[in-house]
Design a protein around this motif. Structure first.
Motif, short mmCIF file in Angstrom:
data_model
loop_
_atom_site.label_atom_id
_atom_site.label_comp_id
_atom_site.label_asym_id
_atom_site.label_seq_id
_atom_site.Cartn_x
_atom_site.Cartn_y
_atom_site.Cartn_z
N TYR A 39 14.94 -10.16 130.34
CA TYR A 39 15.28 -8.88 130.98
C TYR A 39 14.65 -8.79 132.37
CZ TYR A 39 16.38 -7.55 126.15
OH TYR A 39 16.87 -7.51 124.89
N TRP A 40 13.42 -9.25 132.47
CA TRP A 40 12.67 -9.18 133.72
C TRP A 40 13.35 -10.04 134.79
CZ3 TRP A 40 7.12 -11.46 134.43
CH2 TRP A 40 6.47 -10.82 135.47
N PHE A 41 13.78 -11.24 134.40
CA PHE A 41 14.39 -12.16 135.36
C PHE A 41 15.85 -11.82 135.66
CE2 PHE A 41 16.57 -16.10 136.56
CZ PHE A 41 15.84 -16.42 137.69
N TYR A 42 16.65 -11.63 134.60
CA TYR A 42 18.09 -11.44 134.79
C TYR A 42 18.49 -9.98 134.98
CZ TYR A 42 18.65 -16.28 133.40
OH TYR A 42 18.58 -17.65 133.33
N GLY A 43 17.64 -9.05 134.54
CA GLY A 43 17.95 -7.64 134.66
C GLY A 43 18.75 -7.12 133.48
N LEU A 44 18.98 -5.83 133.49
CA LEU A 44 19.73 -5.13 132.45
C LEU A 44 20.73 -4.18 133.11
CD1 LEU A 44 16.77 -4.23 130.07
CD2 LEU A 44 18.70 -5.70 129.50
N PRO A 45 21.72 -3.71 132.35
CA PRO A 45 22.63 -2.71 132.92
C PRO A 45 21.86 -1.49 133.43
CG PRO A 45 23.46 -3.50 130.81
CD PRO A 45 22.06 -4.06 130.98
N GLU A 46 22.37 -0.87 134.46
CA GLU A 46 21.72 0.27 135.13
C GLU A 46 21.31 1.37 134.17
OE1 GLU A 46 20.16 2.72 138.05
OE2 GLU A 46 20.78 0.63 138.26
#
Length: 117
Positions: A39-46
């Protein structure tokens, strides 16, 4: 859930996982670390908010520069935004205050121990 209940839950978590899955809780911890880093590297939906241990910016009554589990949005590329506008119940605010105070006391005890050496 109050802090005492949370501590009991965390304390018993390893034995509960072992009882239900017949495998070590270490595997569960590894999956959690993997997901956290993903999650930290690729991110999550807004619109998705998760809890992550980050350096506090003073929101929710947590002292500045205290590593604390806070609601965040993961933007990707190791960018994290603390969500500082959630409406919290008075009970949760009191729990956060108590936990912040306990962590701060613990930090001071450790600092005192190092200063005595």
């Amino acid at each position: 859930m109050c802090i005492r209940d949370s501590n009991n839950t965390v304390t018993k978590r390893g034995s509960d996982i072992l009882r239900y899955t017949k495998t070590s809780s270490i595997i569960s911890a590894c999956y959690s670390i993997r997901d956290h880093l993903k999650y930290w590297f690729y991110g999550l939906p807004e619109d998705q908010i998760i809890s992550m241990g980050v350096l506090s910016n003073g929101c929710y009554g947590v002292p500045n520069n205290l590593v604390f589990s806070l609601p965040v949005r993961c933007r990707g590329g190791f960018e994290v935004e603390v969500v500082d506008n959630l409406n919290l119940s008075e009970e949760l605010k009191n729990e956060i205050k108590l936990l912040s105070e306990l962590l701060t006391k613990e930090i001071h005890l450790v600092e005192e121990g190092y200063n005595q050496e």
